[in-house]
Enzyme design. Structure first.
Site, PDB file in Angstrom:
ATOM      1  N   GLY A  40       0.834  -1.192   0.000  1.00 45.21           N
ATOM      2  CA  GLY A  40       0.000   0.000   0.000  1.00 45.21           C
ATOM      3  C   GLY A  40       0.867   1.239   0.000  1.00 45.21           C
ATOM      4  N   SER A  41       0.231   2.389   0.157  1.00 43.48           N
ATOM      5  CA  SER A  41       0.945   3.665   0.156  1.00 43.48           C
ATOM      6  C   SER A  41       1.544   3.945   1.525  1.00 43.48           C
ATOM      7  CB  SER A  41      -0.022   4.798  -0.210  1.00 43.48           C
ATOM      8  OG  SER A  41      -0.967   4.979   0.846  1.00 43.48           O
ATOM      9  N   GLY A  45      -0.732   1.863   7.011  1.00 39.82           N
ATOM     10  CA  GLY A  45      -0.756   0.859   8.073  1.00 39.82           C
ATOM     11  C   GLY A  45      -0.071  -0.444   7.727  1.00 39.82           C
ATOM     12  N   THR A  47       3.212  -1.378   8.031  1.00 41.39           N
ATOM     13  CA  THR A  47       4.089  -1.836   9.105  1.00 41.39           C
ATOM     14  C   THR A  47       3.295  -2.212  10.347  1.00 41.39           C
ATOM     15  OG1 THR A  47       5.914  -0.468   8.277  1.00 41.39           O
ATOM     16  CG2 THR A  47       6.033  -1.190  10.572  1.00 41.39           C
ATOM     17  N   GLU A 113       9.730  -2.785   4.762  1.00 47.00           N
ATOM     18  CA  GLU A 113      10.302  -1.885   3.751  1.00 47.00           C
ATOM     19  C   GLU A 113      10.987  -2.679   2.640  1.00 47.00           C
ATOM     20  OE1 GLU A 113       9.438   1.050   3.756  1.00 47.00           O
ATOM     21  OE2 GLU A 113       8.961   1.577   5.829  1.00 47.00           O
ATOM     22  N   ALA A 114      10.267  -3.668   2.133  1.00 48.72           N
ATOM     23  CA  ALA A 114      10.849  -4.584   1.140  1.00 48.72           C
ATOM     24  C   ALA A 114      11.272  -3.871  -0.136  1.00 48.72           C
ATOM     25  CB  ALA A 114       9.844  -5.688   0.810  1.00 48.72           C
ATOM     26  N   GLN A 115      10.642  -2.734  -0.440  1.00 55.00           N
ATOM     27  CA  GLN A 115      10.966  -2.026  -1.690  1.00 55.00           C
ATOM     28  C   GLN A 115      12.405  -1.531  -1.719  1.00 55.00           C
ATOM     29  OE1 GLN A 115       8.936  -0.758   0.640  1.00 55.00           O
ATOM     30  NE2 GLN A 115       9.862   1.196   1.207  1.00 55.00           N
ATOM     31  N   CYS A 201      -5.320   9.865  -3.355  1.00 53.90           N
ATOM     32  CA  CYS A 201      -6.024   8.978  -4.285  1.00 53.90           C
ATOM     33  C   CYS A 201      -5.428   9.156  -5.674  1.00 53.90           C
ATOM     34  CB  CYS A 201      -7.519   9.306  -4.290  1.00 53.90           C
ATOM     35  SG  CYS A 201      -7.902  10.919  -5.007  1.00 53.90           S
TER      36      CYS A 201
END
Length: 216
Positions: A40-41, A45, A47, A113-115, A201
């Site tokens: 998600g962004s 939520g 984490t 924080e996998a990205q 959005c």
């Protein structure tokens, strides 16, 4: 403004049977080893949900190891901390492959924080799952330009369970799935908080990008 998180995951139990909605995978199966992805962004939520699942596993006396990229020191050097200050101890690692060396003889592995990890994270997660480990990964699915971020697209493709959480758009109040960068900086990896980012959005995000695009 208070950030609100929404998440629904759907489980189809068979043709003609009831559809169950849940935020966490059911653990009724005797099979072990799978990948869960929470995406998600920012401020959605992710984490917080990761911490919730990991603490439930710890309460059940399951062996748990938790990892985060070494570069993420926004809140704490050795803890995963959500935006609402919920925290759990973790091990910072520089490269994804280090996780394999540090996660031996565990039942559950959490990765936040996998990205920010390198592309080998996909292989690492698949190897852990093949060994019977429950792997729970959380990260941004899109960068500040709205493009797929790091190894997240590949992880979403191979995961058995995917949960997408949403924040609230700071402009219009609709569900937000994008992370809008408020500062003028074109670095892909720019760690920041509410002073640098806000959830938006799709429509408000795209309007913001157009306003910040230099005219030629």
């Amino acid at each position: 403004m208070e950030f609100v998180t929404f998440a629904l995951t759907y489980e189809f139990t068979g043709f003609g049977s009831e559809v169950n909605m849940f935020i966490e995978p059911g653990l009724r199966s005797t099979a072990k080893g799978w990948i869960e992805v929470i995406c998600g962004s920012m401020f959605s939520g992710k984490t917080e949900e990761l911490i919730r699942r990991l603490k439930r596993a710890q309460y059940a006396n399951q062996s748990v190891e938790i990892f985060k990229p070494m570069l993420d020191t926004r809140y704490h050097d050795t803890q995963i901390v959500s935006h609402d200050a919920n925290a759990i101890h973790s091990t910072p690692v520089e490269h994804a492959r280090n996780i394999l060396l540090l996660a031996s003889e565990v039942e559950v592995v959490g990765i936040d924080e996998a990205q920010f990890f390198d592309s080998s994270l996909l292989e690492v997660c698949e190897q852990l799952a093949a060994k019977g480990v429950r792997v729970i990964v959380a990260g941004l699915d899109m960068d500040y330009l709205g493009k797929p971020f790091g190894p997240m697209p590949q992880l979403l493709a191979v995961a058995e369970y995917v949960t997408k959480v949403h924040a609230i758009c700071m402009v219009c109040g609709n569900l937000a799935s994008h992370s809008y960068r408020k500062v003028q900086d074109q670095q892909l990896l720019l760690l920041g908080e509410k002073d640098s980012y806000e959830p938006r959005c799709r429509r408000c995000f795209e309007q913001g990008l157009k306003q910040n695009t230099p005219k030629t």
